[in-house]
Design a protein around this motif. Structure first.
Motif, PDB file in Angstrom:
ATOM      1  N   VAL A 171       0.823  -1.208   0.000  1.00 41.77           N
ATOM      2  CA  VAL A 171       0.000   0.000   0.000  1.00 41.77           C
ATOM      3  C   VAL A 171       0.861   1.264   0.000  1.00 41.77           C
ATOM      4  O   VAL A 171       0.548   2.240  -0.693  1.00 41.77           O
ATOM      5  CB  VAL A 171      -0.945   0.004   1.228  1.00 41.77           C
ATOM      6  CG1 VAL A 171      -1.687   1.320   1.352  1.00 41.77           C
ATOM      7  CG2 VAL A 171      -1.940  -1.158   1.132  1.00 41.77           C
ATOM      8  N   ASN A 281      -4.573  -6.342  -0.610  1.00 39.39           N
ATOM      9  CA  ASN A 281      -5.159  -5.180   0.038  1.00 39.39           C
ATOM     10  C   ASN A 281      -6.436  -4.777  -0.681  1.00 39.39           C
ATOM     11  O   ASN A 281      -6.607  -5.027  -1.886  1.00 39.39           O
ATOM     12  CB  ASN A 281      -4.159  -4.018   0.120  1.00 39.39           C
ATOM     13  CG  ASN A 281      -3.687  -3.558  -1.249  1.00 39.39           C
ATOM     14  OD1 ASN A 281      -4.394  -2.830  -1.941  1.00 39.39           O
ATOM     15  ND2 ASN A 281      -2.482  -3.985  -1.637  1.00 39.39           N
ATOM     16  N   THR A 283      -9.372  -1.470  -0.872  1.00 33.89           N
ATOM     17  CA  THR A 283      -9.755  -0.103  -0.520  1.00 33.89           C
ATOM     18  C   THR A 283     -11.226   0.113  -0.855  1.00 33.89           C
ATOM     19  O   THR A 283     -11.658  -0.165  -1.983  1.00 33.89           O
ATOM     20  CB  THR A 283      -8.897   0.921  -1.277  1.00 33.89           C
ATOM     21  OG1 THR A 283      -7.522   0.753  -0.896  1.00 33.89           O
ATOM     22  CG2 THR A 283      -9.328   2.348  -0.954  1.00 33.89           C
ATOM     23  N   TYR A 284     -11.965   0.588   0.134  1.00 35.55           N
ATOM     24  CA  TYR A 284     -13.402   0.835  -0.030  1.00 35.55           C
ATOM     25  C   TYR A 284     -13.678   2.313   0.200  1.00 35.55           C
ATOM     26  O   TYR A 284     -13.379   2.851   1.279  1.00 35.55           O
ATOM     27  CB  TYR A 284     -14.202  -0.016   0.956  1.00 35.55           C
ATOM     28  CG  TYR A 284     -15.693   0.165   0.859  1.00 35.55           C
ATOM     29  CD1 TYR A 284     -16.378  -0.178  -0.296  1.00 35.55           C
ATOM     30  CD2 TYR A 284     -16.417   0.697   1.925  1.00 35.55           C
ATOM     31  CE1 TYR A 284     -17.745  -0.006  -0.400  1.00 35.55           C
ATOM     32  CE2 TYR A 284     -17.800   0.865   1.835  1.00 35.55           C
ATOM     33  CZ  TYR A 284     -18.453   0.510   0.663  1.00 35.55           C
ATOM     34  OH  TYR A 284     -19.815   0.686   0.563  1.00 35.55           O
ATOM     35  N   GLN A 285     -14.205   2.967  -0.825  1.00 41.27           N
ATOM     36  CA  GLN A 285     -14.553   4.377  -0.734  1.00 41.27           C
ATOM     37  C   GLN A 285     -15.988   4.473  -0.225  1.00 41.27           C
ATOM     38  O   GLN A 285     -16.962   4.318  -0.975  1.00 41.27           O
ATOM     39  CB  GLN A 285     -14.433   5.052  -2.096  1.00 41.27           C
ATOM     40  CG  GLN A 285     -14.584   6.560  -2.062  1.00 41.27           C
ATOM     41  CD  GLN A 285     -13.405   7.262  -1.395  1.00 41.27           C
ATOM     42  OE1 GLN A 285     -12.253   6.905  -1.618  1.00 41.27           O
ATOM     43  NE2 GLN A 285     -13.695   8.276  -0.574  1.00 41.27           N
ATOM     44  N   SER A 291     -12.653   6.862   3.370  1.00 41.15           N
ATOM     45  CA  SER A 291     -12.176   5.659   2.691  1.00 41.15           C
ATOM     46  C   SER A 291     -11.482   4.755   3.711  1.00 41.15           C
ATOM     47  O   SER A 291     -10.852   5.225   4.666  1.00 41.15           O
ATOM     48  CB  SER A 291     -11.217   5.987   1.548  1.00 41.15           C
ATOM     49  OG  SER A 291     -10.014   6.544   2.040  1.00 41.15           O
ATOM     50  N   THR A 293      -8.984   1.135   4.098  1.00 42.84           N
ATOM     51  CA  THR A 293      -8.076   0.206   3.422  1.00 42.84           C
ATOM     52  C   THR A 293      -7.617  -0.844   4.414  1.00 42.84           C
ATOM     53  O   THR A 293      -7.293  -0.522   5.567  1.00 42.84           O
ATOM     54  CB  THR A 293      -6.849   0.937   2.846  1.00 42.84           C
ATOM     55  OG1 THR A 293      -7.283   1.904   1.885  1.00 42.84           O
ATOM     56  CG2 THR A 293      -5.890  -0.038   2.181  1.00 42.84           C
ATOM     57  N   GLU A 295      -4.932  -4.331   4.629  1.00 48.29           N
ATOM     58  CA  GLU A 295      -3.829  -5.043   3.965  1.00 48.29           C
ATOM     59  C   GLU A 295      -3.421  -6.239   4.809  1.00 48.29           C
ATOM     60  O   GLU A 295      -3.217  -6.117   6.014  1.00 48.29           O
ATOM     61  CB  GLU A 295      -2.636  -4.110   3.772  1.00 48.29           C
ATOM     62  CG  GLU A 295      -1.421  -4.769   3.133  1.00 48.29           C
ATOM     63  CD  GLU A 295      -0.239  -3.818   2.987  1.00 48.29           C
ATOM     64  OE1 GLU A 295       0.696  -4.142   2.239  1.00 48.29           O
ATOM     65  OE2 GLU A 295      -0.250  -2.745   3.626  1.00 48.29           O
TER      66      GLU A 295
END
Length: 438
Positions: A171, A281, A283-285, A291, A293, A295
Motif C-alpha cells: 500500500v 489489500n 480499498t473501499y470508498q 475511505s 483500506t 492489507e
C-alpha cells in the motif's frame, strides 16, 4: 551483462538513463498508427514530445523521541530512523512521457527519476548506486524505465515497463505524496520489496480484471556479479477494479524467488532457498469523505535461518495486518489513521541499520551493523499512527504543498523490549514532514 565492472555505479545509472531516453525518441510515431510505429518525421517527433513532463518534489521531516534513545535511533523506522533530527528525505526530479490508458493503441513512453536524500539509503540497487555514497544523504536512479502499451489480446490491451522499476507490492510506496503518513508501517519496510531491474506486465483482461506478472533479478539487485545469487524472481497477481459500483478495489500480488546472498548462505542455498511474498489489500470508498483500506501480508523465506531448541533450523516467517482510515475534513485537511499488527516469528525481519550503508550491505552479503529485536523467540509489534494532513491548492505552478504532523505509538506486544536502546517495550514518537512539488 555485469554492472560491477570498470564503470562506477553512478556511471552505469546515467548510461541506463541515456539509453531509455534514446529508445522512445526513435519510436516517435508510436501513437499515430501501428504500422508506422518506427518511421521518422519531424512533425511526428514534435507531437510525441509535446506531452513530456518534468516535475520536482522536496520532502523533509523529523520524528522526535522524548526517551532520547542511546544510540539515537527510532527502532524499526527507516525513513525517520535518526531520533530528534531534521533531515532532507527526498529531493527528486522526474522526466516522463505517460501512457494514455484510455487509448488502446500502440504507445511508447518513459520515466526517468533521480532522487537525492536520506531515503535513498534504502532504495539502492546493488551494482548500480549502492557503493557511490557513504554519507546519510545519497543519490539513486529511483526509476529509469521504458513504458509500452500494446493493443493485444483484449480491448484493454497489455502494458509493459522495462528497466529500473519501483516494486509494485503493498500500500505504501516511496513517493510521500502518494501515501498517508511520513513514517512507514513495518509491513511496508520488512515484508515488501523496494526496487527491481526487470520487466513488469499488466494485462487489462476486462474492465474489472487486470492480471499482473513480471520477472526481475531480485529485490534491489542487478545483473551478473551485482546479483546476490544467480537466479531470477518474479511476480504474479491480479487487480479487481470498480467493484460495488466503483467503490471497492482489491489488489493481490505474490512473488517468489531466491533473495539471499551467496556470501551469507553459500551458492547452493542462495540459488535454491526461495522467498515467498504475498500481499493482498482492499480499498473501499465509503463516500466522498471516508475511505477504508485493509492489507494482509505473509512472507516466508527458506534461506533465513534461526536455531530451534533441538539444534535444527527453520525458515523465517512474518505475517501482518494493516488497517487505514482516511477522512476528508474539508478541501484542505484530511485525518488519517493507521493501525498494524506485525508478527516477526523468529526476530529475523525487524531491525534498525546503524550505519548509512548497512542496509544495502546486508542485501549484498557484505558486513553490516544493526540493532535487532530480542533473541530467543519471536516478537509481535503493534503500530498506531495518527495525523492530520494539510494539503491546500496553492496554484501558481505549485503542484503540491503538504504538511503532515504525525504521532506514532509502537509497542512489543509479548513482553520483549526492543525500543529505545533495548530499555522499553514501547516507543512514542511525534513529528511529521513537509512536501512541496512543482
Amino acid at each position: 551483462m555485469n554492472l560491477s565492472g570498470k564503470k562506477s555505479g553512478l556511471a552505469v545509472a546515467l548510461s541506463v538513463a541515456s539509453v531509455l531516453v534514446a529508445v522512445p525518441l526513435k519510436s516517435a510515431k508510436a501513437q499515430v498508427h501501428p504500422f508506422s510505429a518506427f518511421s521518422s518525421g519531424g512533425s511526428d517527433l514534435s507531437h510525441w514530445l509535446s506531452d513530456v513532463t518534468l516535475i520536482g518534489q522536496i520532502e523533509g521531516g523529523i520524528m522526535a523521541n522524548p526517551a532520547r534513545p542511546n544510540p539515537g535511533y527510532n527502532f524499526g523506522d527507516f525513513l525517520a530512523d535518526h531520533a530528534n533530527q531534521v533531515q532532507l528525505n527526498q529531493a527528486e526530479f522526474t522526466l516522463s512521457k505517460a501512457i494514455d490508458a484510455s487509448k488502446n493503441t500502440y504507445q511508447v513512453g518513459f520515466t526517468l527519476e533521480g532522487l537525492y536524500g536520506s531515503d535513498a539509503r534504502y532504495y539502492h540497487l546493488v551494482g548500480v548506486s549502492d557503493q557511490e555514497w557513504k554519507a546519510r544523504y545519497q543519490l539513486i536512479p529511483a526509476q529509469a524505465h521504458m513504458d509500452v502499451h500494446l493493443p493485444w489480446l483484449t480491448s484493454g490491451g497489455l502494458d509493459m515497463q522495462a528497466g529500473i522499476l519501483q516494486a509494485p507490492m503493498g500500500v505504501e510506496g516511496l513517493d510521500p505524496a502518494s501515501r498517508a503518513f511520513y513514517t512507514l508501517a513495518y509491513t511496508s519496510e520488512y515484508s515488501v520489496p523496494f526496487q527491481h531491474v526487470g520487466a513488469m506486465f499488466n494485462w487489462h483482461v476486462t474492465p474489472i480484471l487486470d492480471v499482473t506478472f513480471g520477472i526481475d533479478t531480485g529485490n534491489q539487485t542487478s545483473f551478473g556479479a551485482s546479483d546476490n545469487n544467480s537466479r531470477p524472481a518474479g511476480y504474479f497477481g491480479f487487480n479487481l477494479n470498480n467493484l460495488l459500483g466503483g467503490k471497492l478495489r482489491i489488489v493481490e500480488l505474490s512473488r517468489v524467488g531466491p533473495e539471499n546472498s551467496w556470501m551469507s548462505v553459500g551458492h547452493y542455498e542462495a540459488d535454491h532457498a526461495q522467498r515467498f511474498w504475498n500481499d493482498i489489500n482492499a480499498t473501499y470508498q465509503v463516500n466522498d469523505k471516508l475511505s477504508l483500506t485493509a492489507e494482509f501480508n505473509y512472507l516466508h523465506d527458506e534461506g533465513i535461518r534461526g536455531a530451534r531448541p533441538d539444534g535444527q533450523f527453520r525458515g523465517a516467517d512474518a505475517e501482518s495486518f494493516v488497517s487505514f482510515l482516511s477522512y476528508k475534513i474539508n478541501k484542505d485537511f484530511t485525518f488519517n489513521y493507521r493501525g498494524e499488527i506485525y508478527r516477526d516469528n523468529n526476530n529475523s525481519m525487524v531491525a534498525t541499520f546503524t550505519t548509512n550503508n548497512s542496509y544495502m550491505n546486508a542485501i549484498a552479503g557484505r558486513p553490516y551493523s544493526t540493532m535487532t529485536g530480542p533473541g530467543g523467540h519471536g516478537t509481535t509489534y503493534g503500530d498506531l499512527s495518527l495525523n492530520v494532513a494539510y494539503r491546500p491548492d496553492l496554484g501558481n505552478h505549485i503542484r503540491i504543498f503538504q504538511l503532515r504532523p504525525e504521532i506514532r505509538f509502537d509497542r512489543a506486544l509479548n513482553t520483549t523490549s526492543p525500543f529505545n536502546g533495548g530499555r522499553n517495550d514501547g516507543m512514542f514518537t511525534f513529528g511529521g514532514d513537509a512536501v512541496i512539488g512543482f
